[in-house]
Design a protein around this motif. Sequence first.
Motif, PDB file in Angstrom:
ATOM      1  N   UNK A  30      13.235  -5.850  -5.937  1.00  0.00           N
ATOM      2  CA  UNK A  30      14.123  -5.079  -6.945  1.00  0.00           C
ATOM      3  C   UNK A  30      13.081  -4.219  -7.613  1.00  0.00           C
ATOM      4  N   UNK A  31      13.682  -2.980  -7.967  1.00  0.00           N
ATOM      5  CA  UNK A  31      13.109  -1.719  -8.770  1.00  0.00           C
ATOM      6  C   UNK A  31      12.438  -2.564 -10.129  1.00  0.00           C
ATOM      7  N   UNK A  32      13.122  -3.384 -10.667  1.00  0.00           N
ATOM      8  CA  UNK A  32      12.710  -4.077 -11.979  1.00  0.00           C
ATOM      9  C   UNK A  32      11.516  -4.844 -11.732  1.00  0.00           C
ATOM     10  N   UNK A  33      11.637  -5.513 -10.428  1.00  0.00           N
ATOM     11  CA  UNK A  33      10.234  -6.413 -10.169  1.00  0.00           C
ATOM     12  C   UNK A  33       9.001  -5.409  -9.891  1.00  0.00           C
ATOM     13  N   UNK A  34       9.159  -4.274  -9.106  1.00  0.00           N
ATOM     14  CA  UNK A  34       8.117  -3.300  -8.969  1.00  0.00           C
ATOM     15  C   UNK A  34       7.626  -2.945 -10.020  1.00  0.00           C
ATOM     16  N   UNK A  35       8.513  -2.566 -11.101  1.00  0.00           N
ATOM     17  CA  UNK A  35       7.907  -1.988 -12.393  1.00  0.00           C
ATOM     18  C   UNK A  35       7.048  -3.133 -13.086  1.00  0.00           C
ATOM     19  N   UNK A  36       7.547  -4.435 -12.833  1.00  0.00           N
ATOM     20  CA  UNK A  36       6.859  -5.604 -13.256  1.00  0.00           C
ATOM     21  C   UNK A  36       5.194  -5.591 -12.659  1.00  0.00           C
ATOM     22  N   UNK A  38       3.717  -3.236 -11.409  1.00  0.00           N
ATOM     23  CA  UNK A  38       2.893  -2.175 -11.719  1.00  0.00           C
ATOM     24  C   UNK A  38       2.387  -2.180 -13.022  1.00  0.00           C
ATOM     25  N   UNK A  39       3.024  -2.956 -14.065  1.00  0.00           N
ATOM     26  CA  UNK A  39       2.550  -3.234 -15.435  1.00  0.00           C
ATOM     27  C   UNK A  39       1.594  -4.203 -15.732  1.00  0.00           C
ATOM     28  N   UNK A  40       1.435  -5.079 -14.465  1.00  0.00           N
ATOM     29  CA  UNK A  40       0.354  -6.003 -14.517  1.00  0.00           C
ATOM     30  C   UNK A  40      -0.887  -5.736 -14.309  1.00  0.00           C
ATOM     31  N   UNK A  41      -1.999  -6.680 -15.029  1.00  0.00           N
ATOM     32  CA  UNK A  41      -3.457  -6.173 -14.605  1.00  0.00           C
ATOM     33  C   UNK A  41      -3.913  -6.760 -13.564  1.00  0.00           C
ATOM     34  N   UNK A  42      -3.425  -7.702 -12.861  1.00  0.00           N
ATOM     35  CA  UNK A  42      -3.630  -8.565 -11.805  1.00  0.00           C
ATOM     36  C   UNK A  42      -2.397  -9.770 -11.415  1.00  0.00           C
ATOM     37  N   UNK A  43      -2.498 -10.046 -10.119  1.00  0.00           N
ATOM     38  CA  UNK A  43      -1.466 -11.020  -9.721  1.00  0.00           C
ATOM     39  C   UNK A  43      -2.282 -12.201  -9.214  1.00  0.00           C
ATOM     40  N   UNK A  44      -1.578 -13.275  -9.397  1.00  0.00           N
ATOM     41  CA  UNK A  44      -1.916 -14.706  -8.766  1.00  0.00           C
ATOM     42  C   UNK A  44      -1.087 -15.371  -7.774  1.00  0.00           C
ATOM     43  N   UNK A  45      -1.522 -16.111  -7.084  1.00  0.00           N
ATOM     44  CA  UNK A  45      -0.712 -16.778  -6.070  1.00  0.00           C
ATOM     45  C   UNK A  45      -1.714 -17.947  -5.315  1.00  0.00           C
ATOM     46  N   UNK A  46      -0.842 -19.036  -4.975  1.00  0.00           N
ATOM     47  CA  UNK A  46      -1.658 -20.071  -4.239  1.00  0.00           C
ATOM     48  C   UNK A  46      -2.096 -19.725  -2.986  1.00  0.00           C
ATOM     49  N   UNK A  47      -3.445 -20.068  -2.341  1.00  0.00           N
ATOM     50  CA  UNK A  47      -3.763 -20.191  -1.205  1.00  0.00           C
ATOM     51  C   UNK A  47      -3.948 -21.499  -0.730  1.00  0.00           C
ATOM     52  N   UNK A  48      -2.803 -21.834   0.428  1.00  0.00           N
ATOM     53  CA  UNK A  48      -2.802 -23.119   0.772  1.00  0.00           C
ATOM     54  C   UNK A  48      -3.890 -23.268   1.773  1.00  0.00           C
ATOM     55  N   UNK A  49      -4.410 -22.319   2.612  1.00  0.00           N
ATOM     56  CA  UNK A  49      -5.313 -22.756   3.611  1.00  0.00           C
ATOM     57  C   UNK A  49      -5.979 -21.416   3.910  1.00  0.00           C
ATOM     58  N   UNK A  59      -0.218  -9.947  -0.320  1.00  0.00           N
ATOM     59  CA  UNK A  59      -1.241  -8.860  -0.315  1.00  0.00           C
ATOM     60  C   UNK A  59      -0.729  -7.615   0.255  1.00  0.00           C
ATOM     61  N   UNK A  60       0.126  -7.630   1.332  1.00  0.00           N
ATOM     62  CA  UNK A  60       0.879  -6.520   1.974  1.00  0.00           C
ATOM     63  C   UNK A  60       1.919  -5.853   0.718  1.00  0.00           C
ATOM     64  N   UNK A  61       2.606  -6.927   0.306  1.00  0.00           N
ATOM     65  CA  UNK A  61       3.782  -6.424  -0.511  1.00  0.00           C
ATOM     66  C   UNK A  61       3.101  -5.786  -1.662  1.00  0.00           C
ATOM     67  N   UNK A  62       2.063  -6.085  -2.360  1.00  0.00           N
ATOM     68  CA  UNK A  62       1.478  -5.720  -3.255  1.00  0.00           C
ATOM     69  C   UNK A  62       0.810  -4.239  -3.120  1.00  0.00           C
ATOM     70  N   UNK A  63       0.180  -4.146  -1.598  1.00  0.00           N
ATOM     71  CA  UNK A  63      -0.176  -2.817  -1.361  1.00  0.00           C
ATOM     72  C   UNK A  63       0.739  -1.856  -1.131  1.00  0.00           C
ATOM     73  N   UNK A  64       1.885  -2.222  -0.748  1.00  0.00           N
ATOM     74  CA  UNK A  64       2.999  -1.130  -0.863  1.00  0.00           C
ATOM     75  C   UNK A  64       3.579  -0.603  -2.210  1.00  0.00           C
ATOM     76  N   UNK A  65       3.953  -1.777  -2.962  1.00  0.00           N
ATOM     77  CA  UNK A  65       4.628  -1.388  -4.489  1.00  0.00           C
ATOM     78  C   UNK A  65       3.851  -1.309  -5.543  1.00  0.00           C
ATOM     79  N   UNK A  66       2.410  -1.577  -5.458  1.00  0.00           N
ATOM     80  CA  UNK A  66       1.477  -1.646  -6.783  1.00  0.00           C
ATOM     81  C   UNK A  66       0.117  -1.667  -6.069  1.00  0.00           C
TER      82      UNK A  66
END
Length: 274
Positions: A30-36, A38-49, A59-66
Motif C-alpha cells: 500500500x501507499x501507506x506502507x511505502x511511506x513507512x 521511506x520514513x525508516x532509518x533501516x529495515x530488519x528481516x530474518x535470514x533463514x539460510x 531486498x528487491x522490494x525495498x530497492x523499488x519502493x525505498x
Amino acid sequence: MTDRPAAAADSPTRRIHVVGIGSGGLDQITVEAVRALQASDYAVAALKRPGDPLFTRRVELLGRHAPGLELVAVQDPERDRSSSSTSTHGDYRGVVLDWHQARALAWEQILAERPGDVAIPVWGDPAFYDSTLRILDRIAERGRLDLDVRVLPGISALQVLAARHRLVLHEIGATITVTTGRRLREVVAAGADNVVVMLNSDLPLDGLDEWHIWWGGNLGDTGETLVAGRVGDVLDELRAERDRLRAEHGWVMDVYLLRRGDGRETERDERTTT
C-alpha cells in the motif's frame, strides 16, 4: 545486588514500523506502507539460510519502493521441527514459543546496536500467522528498549487468492474458517464446510475427494500458479505443482479455499421477519 536491565524510560523511544508487503508481488504494497518504509532509518528481516530467497525478495522490494534503505539480516534461530516434538498442538505450541523467545533475543540485539526508526517487512499481512508482533511484545516486556510499534496492514494471500480465482471466499450469509494445514482435519471434523488453509508443510487432502478446491502457489511472484477443481481430480496435479515451485524458485507458499461439495454457491434463505 543483581544486574537488572536498564529501564525503558532511560532509553529513547524507538519507532518500529511493522509493514505488510503483500504475498510476493513487488507492487502488492500500500501507499501507506511505502511511506513507512521511506520514513525508516533501516529495515530488519530474518535470514533463514544463506541465499534465502525470501530475504532476497525483500531486498528487491525495498530497492523499488525505498531506494537506499538497508535491510539488516537477523540470523534466524533453529527451530525444532521433529515429529516427536510437534506431534500434538500443545507440543507444537511449546516449540514455537521457545523459538519466539530465541528470535526476540536476536532481534533485540540488533535493535540495541543500531539506533533509529526501523521497518520490519512482513510477508503478506502481520495479522495472519506471523510472529513479528509477538516477538516485539517479548522485547518490550524485557524492558531494555522502549518501542513504539505501528502496524501497516498488507495485502494478504487470502485477498490475492480470492482475486485470482474471482471468488467470494464465503457463501451468502455463511461463515468462513481460516486455519493451517496442521489443523485442517480438526476443523473439518468439527463441521466446517468452507475453509481457507494457510501454512502448509504438505497438502493433507486425502479423503476429501468430493470437496472443491481453489489453490494458489507463490501468489504475486513470477512463479504464481493456480489450480481449481474437485479435489479427487486435481490432487496429483496440486502436489506436482507444489514440488515444481519449490524446485524452481527455492520456496513455496501456498493458500487454498476448500468448500464441501461441488463448489457451487448455494442459496440460503435470507428473508427476515418484521
